[in-house]
Scaffold this motif. Structure first.
Motif, PDB file in Angstrom:
ATOM      1  N   PRO A 162      -8.953   6.971  -1.110  1.00  0.00           N
ATOM      2  CA  PRO A 162      -9.504   6.242  -0.056  1.00  0.00           C
ATOM      3  C   PRO A 162      -9.783   4.717  -0.092  1.00  0.00           C
ATOM      4  CG  PRO A 162     -11.224   7.981  -0.680  1.00  0.00           C
ATOM      5  CD  PRO A 162      -9.746   8.065  -1.281  1.00  0.00           C
ATOM      6  N   ALA A 163     -10.436   4.375  -1.477  1.00  0.00           N
ATOM      7  CA  ALA A 163     -10.497   3.138  -1.932  1.00  0.00           C
ATOM      8  C   ALA A 163      -9.287   2.292  -1.916  1.00  0.00           C
ATOM      9  CB  ALA A 163     -11.188   3.243  -3.510  1.00  0.00           C
ATOM     10  N   GLN A 164      -8.125   2.776  -2.230  1.00  0.00           N
ATOM     11  CA  GLN A 164      -7.011   2.064  -2.137  1.00  0.00           C
ATOM     12  C   GLN A 164      -6.484   1.724  -0.797  1.00  0.00           C
ATOM     13  OE1 GLN A 164      -3.205   3.983  -3.624  1.00  0.00           O
ATOM     14  NE2 GLN A 164      -3.222   2.737  -5.038  1.00  0.00           N
ATOM     15  N   VAL A 165      -6.709   2.711   0.161  1.00  0.00           N
ATOM     16  CA  VAL A 165      -6.466   2.467   1.297  1.00  0.00           C
ATOM     17  C   VAL A 165      -7.453   1.280   2.080  1.00  0.00           C
ATOM     18  CG1 VAL A 165      -6.378   3.392   3.950  1.00  0.00           C
ATOM     19  CG2 VAL A 165      -5.582   4.672   1.977  1.00  0.00           C
ATOM     20  N   LEU A 166      -8.709   1.422   1.705  1.00  0.00           N
ATOM     21  CA  LEU A 166      -9.777   0.372   2.150  1.00  0.00           C
ATOM     22  C   LEU A 166      -9.229  -0.937   1.711  1.00  0.00           C
ATOM     23  CD1 LEU A 166     -12.432  -0.441   3.405  1.00  0.00           C
ATOM     24  CD2 LEU A 166     -13.543   0.090   1.250  1.00  0.00           C
ATOM     25  N   ILE A 167      -8.696  -1.019   0.670  1.00  0.00           N
ATOM     26  CA  ILE A 167      -8.774  -2.390   0.024  1.00  0.00           C
ATOM     27  C   ILE A 167      -7.408  -3.212   0.794  1.00  0.00           C
ATOM     28  CG2 ILE A 167      -7.911  -3.703  -2.021  1.00  0.00           C
ATOM     29  CD1 ILE A 167      -9.719  -1.745  -3.622  1.00  0.00           C
ATOM     30  N   TRP A 168      -6.426  -2.404   0.896  1.00  0.00           N
ATOM     31  CA  TRP A 168      -5.203  -2.767   1.186  1.00  0.00           C
ATOM     32  C   TRP A 168      -4.978  -3.009   2.839  1.00  0.00           C
ATOM     33  CZ3 TRP A 168      -1.632  -5.306  -1.592  1.00  0.00           C
ATOM     34  CH2 TRP A 168      -2.048  -4.935  -3.087  1.00  0.00           C
ATOM     35  N   THR A 169      -5.692  -2.002   3.407  1.00  0.00           N
ATOM     36  CA  THR A 169      -5.623  -2.384   5.161  1.00  0.00           C
ATOM     37  C   THR A 169      -6.774  -3.144   5.421  1.00  0.00           C
ATOM     38  OG1 THR A 169      -7.508  -0.576   5.051  1.00  0.00           O
ATOM     39  CG2 THR A 169      -5.283   0.243   5.482  1.00  0.00           C
ATOM     40  N   SER A 170      -7.518  -3.367   4.560  1.00  0.00           N
ATOM     41  CA  SER A 170      -8.888  -4.521   4.866  1.00  0.00           C
ATOM     42  C   SER A 170      -7.900  -5.893   4.751  1.00  0.00           C
ATOM     43  CB  SER A 170      -9.794  -4.543   4.124  1.00  0.00           C
ATOM     44  OG  SER A 170     -10.699  -3.366   4.308  1.00  0.00           O
ATOM     45  N   LEU A 171      -7.473  -5.901   3.589  1.00  0.00           N
ATOM     46  CA  LEU A 171      -6.618  -7.336   3.492  1.00  0.00           C
ATOM     47  C   LEU A 171      -5.612  -7.779   4.516  1.00  0.00           C
ATOM     48  CD1 LEU A 171      -6.022  -7.247  -0.564  1.00  0.00           C
ATOM     49  CD2 LEU A 171      -7.564  -8.833   0.842  1.00  0.00           C
ATOM     50  N   SER A 172      -4.980  -6.503   4.930  1.00  0.00           N
ATOM     51  CA  SER A 172      -3.845  -6.533   5.952  1.00  0.00           C
ATOM     52  C   SER A 172      -4.239  -6.811   7.235  1.00  0.00           C
ATOM     53  CB  SER A 172      -3.040  -5.084   5.803  1.00  0.00           C
ATOM     54  OG  SER A 172      -2.180  -5.281   6.943  1.00  0.00           O
ATOM     55  N   ALA A 173      -5.688  -6.496   7.569  1.00  0.00           N
ATOM     56  CA  ALA A 173      -6.368  -6.755   8.949  1.00  0.00           C
ATOM     57  C   ALA A 173      -6.348  -8.366   8.980  1.00  0.00           C
ATOM     58  CB  ALA A 173      -7.549  -5.970   8.842  1.00  0.00           C
TER      59      ALA A 173
ATOM     60  N   ASP B  13       3.295  12.490   3.978  1.00  0.00           N
ATOM     61  CA  ASP B  13       2.128  11.642   3.231  1.00  0.00           C
ATOM     62  C   ASP B  13       1.802  10.368   4.071  1.00  0.00           C
ATOM     63  OD1 ASP B  13       1.583   9.476   1.264  1.00  0.00           O
ATOM     64  OD2 ASP B  13       2.316  11.128  -0.047  1.00  0.00           O
ATOM     65  N   VAL B  14       0.558  10.118   3.790  1.00  0.00           N
ATOM     66  CA  VAL B  14      -0.206   9.240   4.442  1.00  0.00           C
ATOM     67  C   VAL B  14       0.528   7.617   4.084  1.00  0.00           C
ATOM     68  CG1 VAL B  14      -2.332   7.503   4.510  1.00  0.00           C
ATOM     69  CG2 VAL B  14      -2.492   9.997   4.301  1.00  0.00           C
ATOM     70  N   ALA B  15       1.404   7.544   3.006  1.00  0.00           N
ATOM     71  CA  ALA B  15       2.089   6.339   2.930  1.00  0.00           C
ATOM     72  C   ALA B  15       3.059   6.028   3.773  1.00  0.00           C
ATOM     73  CB  ALA B  15       2.670   6.331   1.336  1.00  0.00           C
TER      74      ALA B  15
ATOM     75  N   LEU C  58       0.954  -1.199   0.110  1.00  0.00           N
ATOM     76  CA  LEU C  58       0.025  -0.006  -0.112  1.00  0.00           C
ATOM     77  C   LEU C  58       0.799   1.334   0.109  1.00  0.00           C
ATOM     78  CD1 LEU C  58      -2.657   1.613   0.153  1.00  0.00           C
ATOM     79  CD2 LEU C  58      -2.440   1.152   2.840  1.00  0.00           C
ATOM     80  N   ALA C  59       1.811   1.359   0.854  1.00  0.00           N
ATOM     81  CA  ALA C  59       2.843   2.439   0.810  1.00  0.00           C
ATOM     82  C   ALA C  59       3.437   2.550  -0.588  1.00  0.00           C
ATOM     83  CB  ALA C  59       4.061   2.300   1.794  1.00  0.00           C
ATOM     84  N   ALA C  60       3.932   1.446  -1.224  1.00  0.00           N
ATOM     85  CA  ALA C  60       4.588   1.671  -2.534  1.00  0.00           C
ATOM     86  C   ALA C  60       3.609   2.147  -3.552  1.00  0.00           C
ATOM     87  CB  ALA C  60       5.097   0.347  -2.827  1.00  0.00           C
ATOM     88  N   LEU C  61       2.437   1.597  -3.480  1.00  0.00           N
ATOM     89  CA  LEU C  61       1.283   2.375  -4.518  1.00  0.00           C
ATOM     90  C   LEU C  61       0.963   3.721  -4.083  1.00  0.00           C
ATOM     91  CD1 LEU C  61      -0.976  -0.768  -4.564  1.00  0.00           C
ATOM     92  CD2 LEU C  61       0.588  -0.093  -6.317  1.00  0.00           C
ATOM     93  N   GLY C  62       1.503   4.458  -2.830  1.00  0.00           N
ATOM     94  CA  GLY C  62       1.224   5.786  -2.621  1.00  0.00           C
ATOM     95  C   GLY C  62      -0.083   6.108  -1.759  1.00  0.00           C
ATOM     96  N   ALA C  63      -0.810   4.736  -1.755  1.00  0.00           N
ATOM     97  CA  ALA C  63      -2.118   5.258  -0.778  1.00  0.00           C
ATOM     98  C   ALA C  63      -3.036   6.810  -1.291  1.00  0.00           C
ATOM     99  CB  ALA C  63      -1.885   5.563   0.570  1.00  0.00           C
ATOM    100  N   HIS C  64      -3.108   6.759  -2.552  1.00  0.00           N
ATOM    101  CA  HIS C  64      -3.549   7.926  -3.268  1.00  0.00           C
ATOM    102  C   HIS C  64      -5.096   8.257  -3.166  1.00  0.00           C
ATOM    103  CE1 HIS C  64       0.185   8.874  -4.887  1.00  0.00           C
ATOM    104  NE2 HIS C  64       0.280   7.736  -5.507  1.00  0.00           N
TER     105      HIS C  64
END
Length: 475
Positions: free
Chosen positions: A374-385, A439-441, A366-372
């Protein structure tokens, strides 16, 4: 050198006899009932614990909180939990598991009810601290208790199906808060969470004290009487006579698990916190402490700030920010279920390495993709959870297995205290990085690195305990 006394020998004999009697008990309605009662208590403690993250956006607006105030609101309860965890272990090893659980539940409920009446920050922080003391005290003691009433065969699945109530409480709390906070305000949520304090009476009336603990304290007659009652209820529930008692634990049930070495004199006589760092227990305490810290640093670093990041960083409405955060909690619950169903097959060490390592890889991606977005953050943090929730729930199974009855609650409480350090420092450091304008990333790089460190420690140093009797693992 302290020499074994006749009383010590009697206690050890009684302990082994109680352990052998538990090993012959098939899973039954009695086990499910006890697990349900204690589980409901733990469910509402978890429900209460997460509410603050969902109340925070509204509290910031109502009380005009600064970033520093917001961090205090998020962390003061965790400070209470840290102290409560340390105190409860000593109390539970001295006065009993069930009594400590009941008192903690009552205190948590009363503090939650008082929170509803708060109109300013200072009393709110004080009450959250008191409530944290109670929640931090109940959860590790309950984990020790459930392990002590369970036989070794498929213990992981049985215990973790109970422990699922904690992430379920987090998830239900998230769902309820996402709906109720925007509609009715944060006070309604704390009022709902306070009601289950009445369960303290149900616990004391329906849940027996741990026979393992009674025997270890030399209260042999009480231990045998409680064990007789449990055996009668299990036999009635199954409709069949119980199998004969095997007084020898037999060979290790899990492929590759070693037979435990005999306890040294130092291991048998050490007491208090010193005992956790004596002999074989030193490495166990350091390793499990590292996993507790890293897992919960990541867990609460993510979940505590997600609603605020979505609202302030990406401009979502409060309702949408809470909804997005809830999806991550639901994904975490699925990870916990997956661990519960596989932990006896894969073993504890592989679970930690795979799930925490996978979480690290996803956060770093997620960090490498830039967390640009909210949908991107949602998908990757949910998988990480799925990974960090799954790894963390396994700790409630693993930690009680690493210590003998005389210091099991203490070991669990120290694990809970280290957990709290992660819970405190995770939100603080995430808040510091986020508030500094990075940056959020950058936040996800930090969280991914911490998760990776935990996975490496677990995969290389953790001892396997799957399907081994508690007395074999920790004589």
């Amino acid at each position: 050198m302290t020499r074994p006394t006749a009383a010590t020998h009697e206690a050890v004999t009684a302990r082994d006899a109680i352990a052998a009697r538990f090993e012959r008990l098939p899973a039954s309605r009695w086990h499910v009932t006890v697990r349900l009662v204690v589980g409901v208590v733990t469910f509402f403690e978890a429900f209460d614990q997460l509410l603050i993250a969902y109340a925070l956006p509204e509290l910031r607006q109502e009380w005009h909180l600064t970033d520093g105030d917001a961090t205090s609101v998020l962390t003061v309860g965790s400070v209470g939990m840290l102290i409560g965890a340390l105190l409860s272990g000593r109390l539970a090893d001295r006065f009993g598991r069930v009594r400590v659980i009941a008192y903690c539940v009552a205190a948590s409920g009363l503090a939650g009810l008082a929170l509803v009446a708060c109109t300013s920050l200072t009393p709110f922080l004080a009450l959250r601290f008191v409530q944290g003391l109670a929640i931090g005290g109940e959860v590790p003691v309950a984990a020790a208790f459930i392990s002590e009433i369970t036989r070794s065969f498929k213990r992981g699945r049985f215990v973790l199906l109970y422990e699922l109530v904690f992430p379920a409480g987090l998830t239900v709390g998230a769902l309820a808060a996402a709906w109720l906070v925007p509609a009715a305000g944060w006070r309604v949520m704390f009022a709902v969470a306070a009601v289950p304090g009445l369960l303290a009476f149900l616990v004391q009336r329906t849940v027996p004290e741990s026979p393992r603990w009674l025997a270890d304290r030399g209260r042999t007659a009480e231990a045998e009487a409680v064990m007789d009652e449990i055996e009668a209820k299990v036999s009635a529930a199954t409709g069949e006579p119980l199998p004969p008692v095997r007084h020898s634990p037999g060979p290790p049930a899990h492929p590759g698990s070693p037979t435990a070495k005999a306890a040294t004199e130092a291991e048998r006589t050490a007491t208090g916190l010193r005992s956790l760092f004596t002999g074989r227990y030193r490495r166990r305490t350091l390793v499990v402490g590292a996993i507790w810290f890293t897992g919960y640093f990541v867990n609460y670093g993510v979940t505590s700030w997600l609603p605020t990041i979505y609202k302030d960083g990406y401009g979502l409405t409060l309702s949408d920010a809470l909804l997005y955060s809830t999806v991550t909690s639901v994904a975490g619950l699925l990870g916990c279920l997956l661990v519960a169903l596989t932990v006896d097959v894969l073993g504890r060490r592989k679970i930690f390495a795979i799930f925490l390592g996978g979480s690290a890889a996803l956060l770093l991606t997620l960090a490498a993709l830039g967390a640009h977005s909210p949908a991107q953050v949602l998908i990757w943090t949910s998988l990480s959870a799925v990974g960090f929730f799954g790894s963390n729930i396994c700790l409630y199974l693993y930690t009680p297995e690493l210590y003998p009855t005389r210091m099991r609650a203490l070991g669990c409480s120290v694990g809970g205290a280290v957990n709290r350090l992660g819970v405190i420092l995770g939100p603080i450091l995430v808040g510091a990085v986020y508030s500094a304008g990075n940056d959020v990333a950058t936040v996800f790089v930090m969280l991914g690195a911490v998760a990776l460190a935990g996975a490496v420690v677990a995969g290389t140093l953790a001892e396997e305990t799957a399907n081994r009797p508690l007395e074999e693992i920790s004589p």
